[in-house]
Design a protein around this motif. Structure first.
Motif, PDB file in Angstrom:
ATOM      1  N   ARG A 163       5.029  -3.344  -8.133  1.00  0.00           N
ATOM      2  CA  ARG A 163       4.427  -4.646  -7.821  1.00  0.00           C
ATOM      3  C   ARG A 163       4.826  -5.076  -6.414  1.00  0.00           C
ATOM      4  O   ARG A 163       4.003  -5.536  -5.620  1.00  0.00           O
ATOM      5  N   ALA A 212      -0.578  -0.477  -6.596  1.00  0.00           N
ATOM      6  CA  ALA A 212      -1.870  -0.270  -7.262  1.00  0.00           C
ATOM      7  C   ALA A 212      -2.987  -0.381  -6.223  1.00  0.00           C
ATOM      8  O   ALA A 212      -3.905   0.420  -6.193  1.00  0.00           O
ATOM      9  N   ARG A 213      -2.861  -1.380  -5.370  1.00  0.00           N
ATOM     10  CA  ARG A 213      -3.913  -1.598  -4.385  1.00  0.00           C
ATOM     11  C   ARG A 213      -3.803  -0.607  -3.229  1.00  0.00           C
ATOM     12  O   ARG A 213      -4.790  -0.053  -2.771  1.00  0.00           O
ATOM     13  N   GLN A 242      -0.433   3.180 -10.733  1.00  0.00           N
ATOM     14  CA  GLN A 242      -0.351   2.119 -11.732  1.00  0.00           C
ATOM     15  C   GLN A 242       0.517   2.565 -12.879  1.00  0.00           C
ATOM     16  O   GLN A 242       0.796   3.752 -13.038  1.00  0.00           O
TER      17      GLN A 242
END
Lengths: 801, 222
Positions: B168, B173-174, B179
């Protein structure tokens, strides 16, 4: 004014970065920006106001990560977020500007199955909740952005279309190789998005405008029939005095955006690192440019999750092997829930050179909808070819089209009103090219003109449903020539008539030879004749050497194979196989021990000419397997060798199976599953191949298998031995739960467990009957469990194809 | 302060995948595979090069021991004696996530259908590859100080749970599409999260296999 009436016809500007600006306003690391809609309303409004002031027409809400996985109060935050854009827009609207609030939807942060653990429908539901909140809050459009994965993008677009009438825009993240992180190309993204009825499509994040110009934008322009959106980053990030800075300034950025606009992109904006200044300058430099709205001709494109395939350029081979008609072995696999057999057929056909795989699981005894869905999903886990969803059942067709990762080919619709009423709405909703059979309520016309008439009607009906004629591929039906000697001529003439109409064609080639000897000969010649008339697709058997010969040769002769390279590669490969067949002086025992697959198959064939099948098994194959197996246990043979030997033994078994008539005996059936939550199944796969070698019938349930599925399968097939695998401490509880449920439901089966983190103590603690440290231990346990008498009777498959 | 997330990537051909590491992951325990297996490894390696997409994101962070016995990071407080030893004397650390991409998983899955030996080999090649990519990433961290060996959630007593905080924090993830599943598995599976301290002087701290309590592991480096 409805944004749909303007987009693509005039230049519209999106906003720039949200996160970058909020961080400058004090958003803390790890803090969700979306909460600021509630806690810092003034800051969020100010952010939006700055973009409207800069000239943005469309401002995205501060809702990128707003979904029910992260927030309980999706609706509340959505309402606030839309309200903030509206409030920021008000003073500009008072001056006569038209301002739009696009509801921003980003990725969920969990990868969909099969590589992740998020079920597709759950992803759709999560997006749907955000979409409904957006509608309620009064957003003007849905902006799905920063999509790294085609499948997740599809879930989001479906949710948007099913839960709103708002315009839906989609932008995805391409890297310098021109692919999404999960493999889709620009052509694939566009085909899938257009199939789903997107209003505009494009690219954002990751790259700066320069890289997008080089790697992505020309490709999008060449294939898109909807307006494009380009929202680049301000170049690439780097650190300067402890801060993130981007390497493309507003002046350079806007100069590049002018080039983007000149190429024909109507909607411009920015992503990470861009500020209102970037947008202002972009507007200054592009406002005077005319908006181009010419789109390329529409084409029949189908895709997998990765690549796109255009039908109509070069004849396409559609592998027919996953269709139970006339295939006893496949029928049995479907009855037994043995999807792994379908996967083998998929991979083998791909290796043989087909470009599309037909998937038909229609047999009366099964729930076709469920099985087709599972087959499509699992085949997509092992093959990157587009699939042809082949079913007569509209509900199975819809289920499969829905979960398909890409834009499928659909087989089929026909001229009956009932068929068109059932199929066209699905094609309209989910996207797809569709095979149209030239038959109707009155049957199959005996003339080419009659068939062309039906094709015309089908095309008209498709167009009235909003489906472009380019998406229809007509199958003028190959009928058996033994029944009517004119039938091949009629079919060939029909192809010509379709070509005249500019329609694409497909044929199930092998029907033509039904009832005649040496079918492959007739099939191959008919195939060659049809190709000459311009056939675009053939549903065929890629394991037929004659058919493959024709395809490669015809492409070379028709100028469809540049420098005849593919033909030459094919010729070299086929020659090599023939040589390999001749040279093998090892014994079968040696071939298996040394893991030589082809030699083992060839040797087994030779041996079977002189020996009984059972003798080959007991005197050659089994001793070789035992030698390797005990070597593995003594740690003188290592895992890759063990598996290569297993593959070689399988090749030998395949030959034996051809010789043994129906009525052979199975040693026992074993279920294998990687437990719920666990997506690593390599260990289970190793156990499977060894158990199969030792004659067991393995029902492989796959990975991430819920406890109920294990219980159901064990009951349904009366299985008495179950193997479960789990890789990590975090998934052992699911193993415990599976065992608990098996006991609670009184399933009379032993459970053997294995996996990296398991130990004997752990296995005891969760109630397993056996802990197997490696694959051979599982085999030994199975041997003991099913009893010594099984040893001499190896698995005979009585389901020869 | 907002983290500065750096991005790092490498072309497939630029990352040398050490044979010995592949063999170790295949369970050879110091033995050399025979010719037929070596041939398979080479064939798989060639296909792997077409499937891999190396990507990493990283941040340089402050770190210090809390009085309460935890280790402070901007993404949260970490409790782990083993990590504490690894970071002894460090005031800064690199936190990163690196991946070989989903193409590696797909290759392993495809082989699994009919060529289990290649599937197992692809798994080993991919594991060795992502570690080699991490080496290359760590070598790219310039600046003053000495980089300690990387330390990952799951090593010693450093709980896997910290993976979610690290991912995070890095916006992984981006940025690189890594993930977590609900059972804390990373997707793509050939991904690594790790923390590497920056020390003022060189010192030998236990790392890798030596920090692990599972002494009889088939893959243990000897």
């Amino acid at each position: 004014m409805d944004i749909r009436k303007r987009i693509g016809k005039e230049r519209l500007y999106f906003d720039g970065a949200t996160g970058t600006l909020l961080q400058n306003m004090g958003l803390a690391p790890g803090e969700f920006p979306e909460t600021w809609n509630l806690t810092h309303p003034e800051s969020v409004r100010e952010l939006h106001r700055l973009y409207f002031e800069a000239g943005s027409d469309i401002v995205a809400t501060n809702t990128f990560g707003l979904n029910a996985l992260k927030f309980d109060n999706v609706e509340e935050l959505a309402a606030l977020a839309v309200g903030h854009v509206r409030a920021a827009a008000a003073p500009f609207e008072a001056q006569g500007r038209v301002c739009y609030a696009a509801f921003d939807i980003g990725p969920l942060g969990r990868m969909p199955q099969p590589f992740g653990d998020l079920p597709f429908e759950e992803a759709v539901d999560l997006f749907a909740r955000s979409v409904r909140a957006a509608v309620k809050a009064g957003a003007d459009a849905i902006l799905i952005e920063t999509m790294n994965d085609l499948y997740e993008a599809k879930a989001a677009v479906l949710a948007a279309k099913e839960n709103s009438d708002l315009p839906v825009f989609l932008t995805a993240v391409f890297d310098q190789t021109g692919r999404l992180m999960t493999g889709a190309t620009p052509e694939t993204l566009v085909a899938v998005a257009e199939g789903l009825g997107i209003d505009a499509v494009g690219v954002n994040c990751s790259l700066g405008p320069r890289e997008m110009l080089e790697h992505v934008i020309p490709r999008l322009l060449a294939c898109a029939h909807v307006p494009l959106i380009v929202n680049p980053n301000a170049g690439l990030p780097r650190e300067e005095d402890g801060k993130t800075v981007y390497d493309v300034g507003a002046e350079e950025f806007s100069g590049l955006m002018r080039q983007v606009a000149q190429l024909g992109v109507p909607c411009l904006g920015g992503c990470c690192g861009t500020t209102p200044e970037y947008i202002r300058r972009t507007i200054e430099k592009t406002r005077d440019l005319p908006v181009l709205s010419e789109y390329p001709e529409k084409r029949a494109v189908v895709t997998s999750y990765a690549g796109a395939l255009e039908i109509g350029k070069k004849p396409v081979l559609i592998g027919e092997r996953i269709n139970p008609t006339g295939k006893i072995r496949l029928k049995q696999a479907l009855r037994d829930g043995e999807i792994s057999y379908l996967l083998e057929e998929a991979v083998r056909q791909q290796d043989a050179g087909v470009q599309i795989l037909d998937v038909n699981v229609g047999i009366p005894e099964i729930d076709e909808t469920q099985v087709l869905k599972e087959a499509v999903s699992r085949i997509q886990g092992v093959s990157d070819l587009p699939l042809q969803i082949d079913t007569a059942d509209p509900s199975a067709m819809e289920a499969a089209m829905r979960i398909y990762n890409g834009k499928p080919l659909v087989n089929s619709v026909n001229g009956k009103q009932e068929s068109m009423d059932a199929v066209f709405p699905l094609v309209k909703k989910y996207g797809g090219c569709v095979i149209a059979l030239t038959l109707d309520e009155k049957g199959i016309p005996q003339t080419a003109e009659g068939r062309a008439g039906i094709a015309d009607r089908i095309v008209r009906e498709a167009e009235s449903c909003g489906i472009d004629r380019s998406q229809i591929i007509v199958d003028p039906l190959a009928m058996t020539v033994s029944a009517d000697q004119q039938s091949a001529n009629i079919t060939l003439e029909s192809i010509r008539l379709m070509k005249e109409r500019g329609l694409l064609t497909s044929l199930g080639v092998s029907n033509v030879s039904f009832g005649l000897p040496r079918r492959e000969l007739l099939n191959a010649v008919f195939f060659a004749m049809a190709l000459d008339r311009g056939l675009d697709c053939a549903i065929m058997n890629p394991f037929s050497e004659d058919m493959m010969n024709v395809w490669y040769a015809a492409n070379a002769l028709r100028g469809l194979d540049g420098n005849c390279l593919e033909y030459m590669a094919y010729a070299a490969k086929t020659k090599q196989t023939q040589t390999a067949r001749q040279v093998s002086d090892q014994t079968l025992f040696d071939a298996i021990v040394s893991g030589m697959k082809e030699a083992a198959g060839a040797k087994a064939r030779d041996l079977l000419l002189e020996k009984e099948p059972l003798a080959v098994i007991n005197e050659d194959i089994v001793p070789a397997l035992d030698r390797v197996g005990s070597g593995f246990e003594k740690k003188t043979v290592f895992l890759p060798q063990l598996l290569m030997s297993a593959e070689a033994a399988n090749a030998a078994f395949d030959e034996v199976k051809k010789k043994i008539p129906a009525g052979g005996r199975e040693k026992g059936r074993i279920i294998l599953a990687t437990v719920k939550g666990d997506i690593h199944d390599i260990g289970k796969n190793i156990v499977k191949v060894l158990l199969q070698n030792y004659g067991y019938d393995v029902l492989d349930l796959g990975k991430d298998v819920p406890p109920e599925t294990v219980v159901d399968a064990a009951r349904r097939y009366g299985v008495r031995l179950i193997g479960l695998s789990a890789l990590m401490t975090t998934t052992v509880p699911a193993m415990r739960e599976t065992i608990r449920l098996l006991k609670e439901r009184r399933v009379d089966a032993k459970v053997v467990v294995g996996g990296a983190v398991l130990t004997q103590e752990y296995a005891d603690a969760i109630g397993a009957d056996c802990y197997a440290r490696d694959a051979m231990e599982t085999v030994r346990y199975a041997e003991a469990f099913f009893g010594a008498d099984a040893e001499s009777h190896f698995f005979m498959d009585n389901r020869a194809d | 302060m907002t983290p500065v997330i750096g991005l790092f990537t490498a072309e497939a051909e630029k990352i040398a995948i050490p044979d010995r590491e592949i063999w170790r992951y295949l369970g050879y325990r110091g033995n050399v595979p025979d010719g037929a297996v070596l041939e398979q490894i080479e064939a798989v390696r060639r296909e792997f090069l077409g499937a891999v997409q190396y990507k990493a994101c990283f941040a340089k962070t402050k770190t210090r021991r809390n009085d309460a016995g935890g280790i402070f990071f901007p993404f949260g407080t970490v409790r782990s004696k083993a990590l504490e030893r690894s970071l002894a004397g460090c005031e800064e650390a690199y936190v990163f996530c690196a991946t070989a991409g989903i193409g590696a998983d797909r290759l392993i899955s495809r082989y699994a259908v009919a060529e289990p030996a290649r599937s197992v080999i692809a798994d080993a090649v991919a594991t060795a590859a992502v570690e080699a990519f991490c080496d290359s990433l760590c070598a790219s961290f310039g600046g003053s100080g000495y980089l300690r060996p990387r330390f990952s959630p799951g090593y010693g007593d450093l709980s896997l749970e910290y993976q979610s905080e690290v991912l995070r924090y890095l916006d992984a993830a981006r940025k690189i599409n890594v993930q977590l599943t609900q059972s804390m598995m990373m997707v793509p599976s050939k991904s690594v999260t790790a923390i590497a301290g920056i020390g003022r002087e060189q010192c030998a701290v236990p790392s890798g296999c030596r920090t692990c309590t599972q002494k009889d592991c088939a893959y243990r480096r000897r």
